[in-house]
Design a protein around this motif. Structure first.
Motif, short mmCIF file in Angstrom:
data_model
loop_
_atom_site.label_atom_id
_atom_site.label_comp_id
_atom_site.label_asym_id
_atom_site.label_seq_id
_atom_site.Cartn_x
_atom_site.Cartn_y
_atom_site.Cartn_z
N VAL A 101 0.84 -1.21 0.00
CA VAL A 101 0.00 0.00 0.00
C VAL A 101 0.87 1.26 0.00
CG1 VAL A 101 -1.54 1.34 1.51
CG2 VAL A 101 -2.04 -1.07 1.01
N VAL A 123 1.00 -9.40 -1.92
CA VAL A 123 -0.42 -9.40 -1.53
C VAL A 123 -0.88 -10.82 -1.23
CG1 VAL A 123 -2.78 -9.03 -2.37
CG2 VAL A 123 -1.03 -7.30 -2.79
N ASP A 127 -2.12 -12.71 2.23
CA ASP A 127 -3.41 -13.40 2.39
C ASP A 127 -3.21 -14.80 2.97
OD1 ASP A 127 -4.69 -11.25 1.30
OD2 ASP A 127 -5.04 -12.16 -0.66
N ALA A 157 -8.14 -4.08 10.08
CA ALA A 157 -8.37 -3.86 8.65
C ALA A 157 -9.13 -2.55 8.43
CB ALA A 157 -9.13 -5.04 8.04
N ALA A 158 -10.15 -2.31 9.25
CA ALA A 158 -10.89 -1.05 9.12
C ALA A 158 -9.97 0.14 9.44
CB ALA A 158 -12.11 -1.05 10.05
N VAL A 161 -7.85 1.01 6.49
CA VAL A 161 -8.61 1.78 5.49
C VAL A 161 -8.78 3.22 5.97
CG1 VAL A 161 -10.76 1.97 4.19
CG2 VAL A 161 -9.83 -0.30 4.71
N ASP A 162 -9.07 3.37 7.27
CA ASP A 162 -9.26 4.71 7.83
C ASP A 162 -7.98 5.54 7.67
OD1 ASP A 162 -10.67 6.71 9.08
OD2 ASP A 162 -10.37 5.94 11.10
N LEU A 164 -5.72 5.19 5.42
CA LEU A 164 -5.58 5.53 4.00
C LEU A 164 -6.47 6.73 3.65
CD1 LEU A 164 -4.23 4.38 1.37
CD2 LEU A 164 -6.39 3.21 0.95
N THR A 165 -7.68 6.74 4.22
CA THR A 165 -8.61 7.84 3.99
C THR A 165 -8.06 9.15 4.52
OG1 THR A 165 -10.40 6.24 4.28
CG2 THR A 165 -11.01 8.55 4.29
N ILE B 43 -16.25 3.63 8.36
CA ILE B 43 -15.28 4.19 7.40
C ILE B 43 -15.95 4.15 6.03
CG2 ILE B 43 -12.88 4.04 6.62
CD1 ILE B 43 -13.15 3.94 9.68
N LEU B 45 -15.25 4.59 3.01
CA LEU B 45 -14.60 3.95 1.86
C LEU B 45 -14.89 2.46 1.79
CD1 LEU B 45 -12.66 4.06 -0.56
CD2 LEU B 45 -10.73 4.06 1.03
N ILE B 46 -15.14 1.84 2.95
CA ILE B 46 -15.37 0.39 2.96
C ILE B 46 -16.66 0.01 2.24
CG2 ILE B 46 -15.82 -1.60 4.47
CD1 ILE B 46 -13.65 -0.50 6.36
N HIS B 97 -8.49 -8.80 -4.52
CA HIS B 97 -7.03 -8.99 -4.56
C HIS B 97 -6.57 -9.51 -5.92
CE1 HIS B 97 -6.36 -8.95 0.08
NE2 HIS B 97 -6.92 -7.86 -0.37
N VAL B 100 -6.20 -6.60 -8.24
CA VAL B 100 -4.96 -5.87 -8.00
C VAL B 100 -3.78 -6.64 -8.59
CG1 VAL B 100 -3.33 -5.13 -6.21
CG2 VAL B 100 -5.78 -4.67 -5.94
N PRO B 120 -4.18 0.50 -3.33
CA PRO B 120 -4.10 0.46 -1.86
C PRO B 120 -5.47 0.21 -1.22
CG PRO B 120 -2.69 2.20 -2.67
CD PRO B 120 -3.46 1.69 -3.86
N ALA B 121 -6.47 0.98 -1.60
CA ALA B 121 -7.80 0.80 -1.00
C ALA B 121 -8.37 -0.57 -1.33
CB ALA B 121 -8.74 1.90 -1.49
N VAL B 123 -6.72 -3.42 -1.89
CA VAL B 123 -6.08 -4.43 -1.04
C VAL B 123 -6.69 -4.39 0.37
CG1 VAL B 123 -3.93 -5.07 0.13
CG2 VAL B 123 -3.90 -4.48 -2.29
N LEU B 124 -6.80 -3.20 0.93
CA LEU B 124 -7.20 -3.09 2.34
C LEU B 124 -8.67 -3.42 2.55
CD1 LEU B 124 -5.14 0.08 3.37
CD2 LEU B 124 -4.58 -2.33 3.74
N VAL B 125 -9.53 -3.04 1.62
CA VAL B 125 -10.94 -3.40 1.77
C VAL B 125 -11.12 -4.90 1.55
CG1 VAL B 125 -13.30 -3.04 0.90
CG2 VAL B 125 -11.78 -1.08 1.26
N ASP B 127 -8.96 -7.08 2.55
CA ASP B 127 -8.60 -7.60 3.87
C ASP B 127 -9.77 -7.46 4.84
OD1 ASP B 127 -6.07 -8.14 2.97
OD2 ASP B 127 -5.11 -6.42 3.94
N PHE B 128 -10.40 -6.31 4.80
CA PHE B 128 -11.53 -6.08 5.71
C PHE B 128 -12.63 -7.12 5.48
CE2 PHE B 128 -15.72 -4.41 6.60
CZ PHE B 128 -15.59 -4.04 7.92
#
Lengths: 338, 338
Positions: A101, A123, A127, A157-158, A161-162, A164-165, B43, B45-46, B97, B100, B120-121, B123-125, B127-128
């Motif tokens: 990221v 990535v 995983d 994980a949240a 994302v936060d 990143l935001t 968040i 974005l999720i 993933h 990406v 980036p987003a 990958v992270l979402v 994961d979430f």
């Protein structure tokens, strides 16, 4: 809060991690064996990539907390070995994805996995380690532990994302920043320590105390990490300086410097965080401004407050070597300059 | 194998997904409600990113298998709603993933999430959603289900790494390819169906039968997917053609065309898979070679063999609407041309 604990600060010598390392050494040997065993796979790229990061060292702080908590609770079994390995795998997966990221170039003093193996492999092996951590928890078989660690994983994980935001957003508040580090860092510290009380079959009070210890230590640890990135006195430590700055991350030293700055300084920060001023000269100017307003020290001061909370949380446990070691580890974490 | 099932092929009409959709419609309404509810987060974005993919449609095939399996087992409860949502979240995380990793441009007829929201987003979402799926399983509280799904997740992740390793390697064998799709695709199909027997408290025979149904359907499904990517007759279907070719993926049509080709053709495939011949003209030539050796049809023929195995696995269950619908869904999956 017990006198034995607070004496650590007062005896005048530098706090040391040695008692913590001694306390956890036998347990960590077993944990490391599980880590090495369970990162294996028939697919050679998996142990190669995972090993690149895992063998690269790292402090194994989170599994160490699980082991220390088990010692503190007088736990005599071996369940914490697998669970501590699961905690480290969650952390390792997060690091691998973070490096993708952030486009990181180095990690633990070596080329980052994404540089060596590329983003796709990084990535996917991240995983894999994440799923492997869940397998380890399921093998343990405690639904209570599973709930604690799966909830923590989701919060992490949240939080990622936060973060990143919030990146490149100068308006990020101190409260928002504390939410982010509470999620992305402190949640796993809290869960790692808390599960020790669960497997030792202690009561809710001990569980909550260890959760609080881990959570506050995690916040303190992250605050110090963020301070070090702008600490001119720590400049020779070998840590890559200014990564947070170049990535436009809103960490507490920047939030405080922006809040305390005059109009011209605030304009600089707005441009820098937006990504328009991020060369070496700009970083030097940023460090000057942060020093001018004492923001590294202010960040460290807040870290000491959370550290004190972590130490206070231990007070319900009997005094002894385990509790002293865990308290001194907190002091060590906030005093460090690298 | 029962006569009712095999008659589907013999009655001369095209197999239809309609009976499967009718069988699972009420259950899938509840599953979709769980999916929409549990992809939410504070968040923004999720849900924005997850919703981009999830609201983008998709066949919801895997959760549908869980619901169909529950119907087949006469299960009367509601536990499968959360578990089917967990299955879909695992799949969704994998898709994010994958996109990406492959640098995909479209998914489900829309711009892929990585294009709209960035790597980036995405990958992270991903994961979430993966952690959220584990939370759902832990809420259900069956260690047996947790074991099935955590093992499947780990196999999927390893399969994804394995596929990456095989990419651009012309020497990939049919066996290796079958291992890869067995892991990356069929493992989740198998687990999705198997857990229905667990929550319905059926015996091991039913569990293994549903596992076999899902696994063989998964392999058949992936074979057909891989055939379609080179199927000139399916050219107008709207699916992006030639992605596998351009990415140097060793799928069965290519493996067969390489094995059956003369020296000159093999040289072409070596160059193409290595990434030196991947423009539109090269893709057209690849399709010509694949057609020349009947490799789309050969791939479909293998898919029909696995489809038959899936249908045969149902024979231990009582005949009726559920079994017929699940058998016809297999026929539908292998007959499809898009």
């Amino acid at each position: 809060m017990s006198a034995e604990v607070i004496s650590l600060r007062e005896r005048g010598s530098q706090p040391s991690l040695a008692p913590m390392l001694a306390l956890t050494a036998p347990g960590m040997n077993s944990v490391n064996a599980v880590i090495l065993d369970r990162m294996q796979s028939e697919i050679p790229l998996i142990p190669a990539l995972a090993g690149h990061l895992i063998a690269g060292g790292g402090k194994r702080m989170r599994p160490m907390l699980t082991v220390a908590g088990a010692e503190l609770c007088g736990y005599q079994g071996t369940r914490h070995h697998k669970l501590a390995a699961a905690v480290e795998f969650i952390h390792t997966a997060t690091l691998l994805h973070d490096d993708v990221v952030d486009g990181s170039e180095t990690r633990r003093g070596k080329a980052a996995a994404n540089i060596v193996f590329g983003n796709p492999a990084t990535v996917l092996v991240g995983d894999f380690l994440f799923t492997r951590s869940f397998e380890l928890m399921v093998e343990d078989g405690s639904l209570k532990v599973l709930k604690i660690l799966s909830t923590a994983s989701s919060i992490i994980a949240a939080g990622e994302v936060d973060q990143l935001t919030a990146q490149r957003r100068i308006e990020t508040s101190e409260d928002h920043y504390l939410d982010i580090i509470g999620s992305k860092t402190a949640a796993l510290f809290a869960a790692a320590t808390r599960i020790s009380a669960v497997i030792a079959e202690k009561g809710e009070a001990e569980e909550l105390a260890l959760d609080s210890y881990g959570r506050n230590l995690g916040i303190a640890f992250q605050l110090v990490d963020d301070a070090i990135d702008y600490d001119s006195e720590a400049a020779e430590s070998g840590k890559d300086k200014g990564d947070d700055f170049r990535e436009g991350k809103m960490t507490l030293p920047v939030i405080l410097a922006y809040a305390r700055g005059n109009a011209e300084e605030r304009k600089f920060w707005e441009d820098a965080i937006a990504g328009f001023r991020c060369d070496d000269e700009d970083l030097a100017h940023a460090i000057t401004l942060i020093n001018k307003h004492g923001c590294v020290e202010a960040t460290r001061e807040r870290a000491r407050m959370y550290a004190q909370r972590a130490i206070d949380a231990l007070s319900i446990f009997p005094s002894g070597a385990a509790r002293d070691a865990m308290a001194e580890a907190v002091q060590f974490a906030v005093a460090r300059r690298y």
